[in-house]
Design an enzyme around this catalytic site. Structure first.
Site, PDB file in Angstrom:
ATOM      1  N   CYS A  71      -3.323  10.867   1.650  1.00 15.38           N
ATOM      2  CA  CYS A  71      -2.663   9.611   1.293  1.00 15.38           C
ATOM      3  C   CYS A  71      -1.314   9.848   0.640  1.00 15.38           C
ATOM      4  CB  CYS A  71      -3.567   8.832   0.341  1.00 15.38           C
ATOM      5  SG  CYS A  71      -5.257   8.756   0.935  1.00 15.38           S
ATOM      6  N   LYS A 130       0.829  -1.215   0.000  1.00 19.34           N
ATOM      7  CA  LYS A 130       0.000   0.000   0.000  1.00 19.34           C
ATOM      8  C   LYS A 130       0.861   1.263   0.000  1.00 19.34           C
ATOM      9  CE  LYS A 130      -2.967   3.060   0.203  1.00 19.34           C
ATOM     10  NZ  LYS A 130      -4.286   3.343   0.595  1.00 19.34           N
TER      11      LYS A 130
HETATM   12  N1  SAJ Z   1      -2.253  15.002  -8.607  1.00 16.63           N
HETATM   13  C1  SAJ Z   1      -1.499  15.800  -9.468  1.00 16.63           C
HETATM   14  N2  SAJ Z   1      -1.239  15.329 -10.717  1.00 16.63           N
HETATM   15  C2  SAJ Z   1      -1.701  14.125 -11.156  1.00 16.63           C
HETATM   16  C3  SAJ Z   1      -2.455  13.323 -10.280  1.00 16.63           C
HETATM   17  C4  SAJ Z   1      -2.713  13.791  -9.004  1.00 16.63           C
HETATM   18  O1  SAJ Z   1      -1.068  16.892  -9.099  1.00 16.63           O
HETATM   19  O2  SAJ Z   1      -1.441  13.798 -12.312  1.00 16.63           O
HETATM   20  C5  SAJ Z   1      -2.530  15.485  -7.237  1.00 16.63           C
HETATM   21  C6  SAJ Z   1      -4.006  15.662  -6.956  1.00 16.63           C
HETATM   22  O3  SAJ Z   1      -4.474  16.915  -7.402  1.00 16.63           O
HETATM   23  C7  SAJ Z   1      -4.047  15.526  -5.454  1.00 16.63           C
HETATM   24  C8  SAJ Z   1      -2.961  14.487  -5.194  1.00 16.63           C
HETATM   25  O4  SAJ Z   1      -2.129  14.494  -6.330  1.00 16.63           O
HETATM   26  O5  SAJ Z   1      -3.706  16.732  -4.820  1.00 16.63           O
HETATM   27  C9  SAJ Z   1      -3.458  13.086  -4.919  1.00 16.63           C
HETATM   28  O6  SAJ Z   1      -4.504  12.769  -5.805  1.00 16.63           O
HETATM   29  P1  SAJ Z   1      -4.681  11.340  -6.484  1.00 16.63           P
HETATM   30  O7  SAJ Z   1      -5.888  11.372  -7.315  1.00 16.63           O
HETATM   31  O8  SAJ Z   1      -3.430  10.927  -7.130  1.00 16.63           O
HETATM   32  O9  SAJ Z   1      -4.806  10.343  -5.259  1.00 16.63           O
HETATM   33  P2  SAJ Z   1      -5.741  10.265  -3.948  1.00 16.63           P
HETATM   34  O10 SAJ Z   1      -4.960  10.803  -2.804  1.00 16.63           O
HETATM   35  O11 SAJ Z   1      -7.081  10.815  -4.180  1.00 16.63           O
HETATM   36  O12 SAJ Z   1      -5.886   8.674  -3.824  1.00 16.63           O
HETATM   37  C10 SAJ Z   1      -4.724   7.870  -3.760  1.00 16.63           C
HETATM   38  C11 SAJ Z   1      -4.885   6.679  -4.729  1.00 16.63           C
HETATM   39  N3  SAJ Z   1      -3.614   6.003  -4.867  1.00 16.63           N
HETATM   40  C12 SAJ Z   1      -3.085   5.726  -6.084  1.00 16.63           C
HETATM   41  O13 SAJ Z   1      -3.613   6.070  -7.117  1.00 16.63           O
HETATM   42  C13 SAJ Z   1      -1.819   4.948  -6.097  1.00 16.63           C
HETATM   43  C14 SAJ Z   1      -5.951   5.733  -4.216  1.00 16.63           C
HETATM   44  O14 SAJ Z   1      -6.026   4.579  -5.031  1.00 16.63           O
HETATM   45  C15 SAJ Z   1      -5.650   5.330  -2.768  1.00 16.63           C
HETATM   46  O15 SAJ Z   1      -6.642   4.458  -2.244  1.00 16.63           O
HETATM   47  C16 SAJ Z   1      -5.637   6.594  -1.939  1.00 16.63           C
HETATM   48  O16 SAJ Z   1      -4.563   7.426  -2.417  1.00 16.63           O
HETATM   49  C17 SAJ Z   1      -5.431   6.228  -0.474  1.00 16.63           C
HETATM   50  O17 SAJ Z   1      -6.425   6.259   0.257  1.00 16.63           O
HETATM   51  O18 SAJ Z   1      -4.332   5.844  -0.119  1.00 16.63           O
END
Ligand code: SAJ
Length: 415
Positions: free
Chosen positions: A268, A214
């Site tokens: 996360c 994870k």
């Molecule tokens: N972000 C960017 N650029 C991107 C993608 C995301 O700047 O290309 C930013 C988002 O705006 C946000 C942050 O990253 O601020 C995180 O967003 P996210 O959509 O990547 O992830 P979370 O935090 O919503 O969810 C993640 C997920 N993990 C992965 O994709 C590996 C989810 O599957 C997990 O269950 C979750 O963390 C968790 O609970 O751990």
């Protein structure tokens, strides 16, 4: 090994606990949700969800009306206990497992022989074993062995949640699920339970590998976002449009660069990589650098806004979006909040926030003189427009509305 489980207790009814509780209830289990907040308990028992997540309202309403889901503040005996409480980091970037330990002490009072204890919260490697030893100390009347080759009276597993906010209900059912057992028998029993709610594949392993898996998933994403964020800063310096650049580079069959933004938020991705760094500080070089790159990005954006504001006497700055990412109401660890807050603290003019997913601003922002206004109102008044979150409401915009304004688009939606 088949074991009959009817009653499930989910500890912590937040972004993961509530959807999990409602999903098990919808499958016919009797579910109680143990919560510390009276407001959350009351809201759920009225059949409502206290968080915004597609389809969650409907699921909670159905489960509560069918008498299958009830929120409580005092622990009750159950067959299964699912811990889904927060695991933040302390200011020194070390994991803070206080909520897990508190939850374990609470449920220990009602544990009975044969119970299955599942840690769903993301947690540092070794957390499941700490739970086993805590329970063995707290319940000397039960046979709980610390030797994972011997079966005991209780079953312990780590089954990390992997759902994406905004798609939680779909991903809860469809994603593959890792189940790490303290013993292989524990994992088998838990796999049997999860197979009744999920359509994805179940991957069985030991508890420590599941914990690390994870953390690694989120660290992998963090490193990749850091690459995009670093690229955006380099491209600013070299006067290259990073969004067109990424689009083009991604046409290579083996390149898939993520999107730059104002920083990485949420509970996360911005947190979990530190659990790896904290355990292996000397070895986790790339992971810790990526964290720093992403943590620096809000400061970089702030600097850009401040420089733009310097051109005015008392500018009106409209900041679009406060959530940590698009189309959700979750403000936790949001880079947008950090930027807006610091902007106000720096006395950079009048700050207007626009956040279509909330009705009122957090007190910490109100105190700083920030106001919450509608998208149209804010655009009319603003000298500087800063796009911080790519909410769907902001995507459709008449380019005339941005004329005569300084625009800082941190997500590249108006390029
Ligand atoms: N972000 C960017 N650029 C991107 C993608 C995301 O700047 O290309 C930013 C988002 O705006 C946000 C942050 O990253 O601020 C995180 O967003 P996210 O959509 O990547 O992830 P979370 O935090 O919503 O969810 C993640 C997920 N993990 C992965 O994709 C590996 C989810 O599957 C997990 O269950 C979750 O963390 C968790 O609970 O751990």
């Amino acid at each position: 090994m088949k074991q009959e489980f009817n009653k499930i207790c989910v500890v912590g009814l937040g972004y993961i606990g509530l959807p999990t509780a409602a999903t098990f209830a919808a499958k016919g289990y009797d579910v109680i949700g143990l919560e510390v907040s009276q407001r959350v308990v009351d809201t759920i028992n009225k059949g409502e969800a206290h968080i915004v997540e597609p389809d969650l309202d409907m699921l909670v309403k159905g489960a509560v009306n069918a008498g299958r889901l009830k929120a409580v503040m005092v622990p009750e005996p159950a067959d299964v206990f699912i811990l889904s409480v927060p695991t933040p980091i302390a200011p020194d970037k070390n994991p803070d497992s206080t909520y897990i330990h508190k939850a374990v002490r609470t449920i220990s009072q009602v544990l009975e022989k044969g119970n299955l204890i599942i840690l769903e919260s993301t947690a540092p490697v070794g957390s499941t074993r700490t739970i086993v030893s805590m329970v063995s100390e707290l319940r000397k009347d039960l046979n709980i062995t610390l030797d994972s080759s011997e079966p005991g009276d209780l079953h312990f597993v780590h089954c990390p949640e992997r759902v994406l906010p905004g798609k939680i209900i779909t991903e809860l059912i469809e994603n593959d699920r890792i189940i790490g057992g303290f013993t292989p028998q524990c994992a088998e029993i838990a796999a049997d339970l999860y197979s009744s709610i999920i359509s994805g594949e179940i991957l069985i392993t030991d508890d420590r590998t599941a914990e690390m898996a994870k953390l690694v998933e989120n660290a992998y994403r963090d490193v990749n976002i850091a690459f995009a964020n670093e690229l955006s800063v380099i491209c600013d310096e070299q006067k290259i449009n990073v969004w067109s650049l990424i689009k083009m580079a991604n046409r290579h069959p083996r390149v898939n660069i993520l999107q730059p933004g104002p920083g990485v938020g949420g509970h996360c991705i911005a947190i979990d990589p530190w659990f790896i760094v904290s355990a292996s500080p000397e070895k986790a070089k790339l992971i810790s650098t990526a964290r720093k790159v992403n943590d620096d990005k809000p400061h970089y954006i702030l600097d850009k806004i401040t420089k733009a504001a310097d051109r005015f006497k008392k500018p009106v700055i409209a900041c679009l979006g406060l959530a940590f990412k698009a189309n959700i109401d979750d403000l936790r660890e949001s880079p947008a909040i950090a930027i807006v807050q610091r902007l106000a603290e720096g006395g950079n003019g009048k700050i207007i926030a626009v956040e279509p997913f909330i009705d009122s601003l957090p007190e910490s922002l109100v105190e700083k003189g920030i106001s919450l206004e509608s998208f149209d109102q804010a655009l009319q008044r603003a000298d500087i427009v800063v796009l911080l979150v790519d909410h769907k409401q902001f995507k459709k915009i008449d380019s005339e509305q941005l004329q005569q304004k300084i625009v800082i688009d941190t997500r590249g939606i108006w390029q």
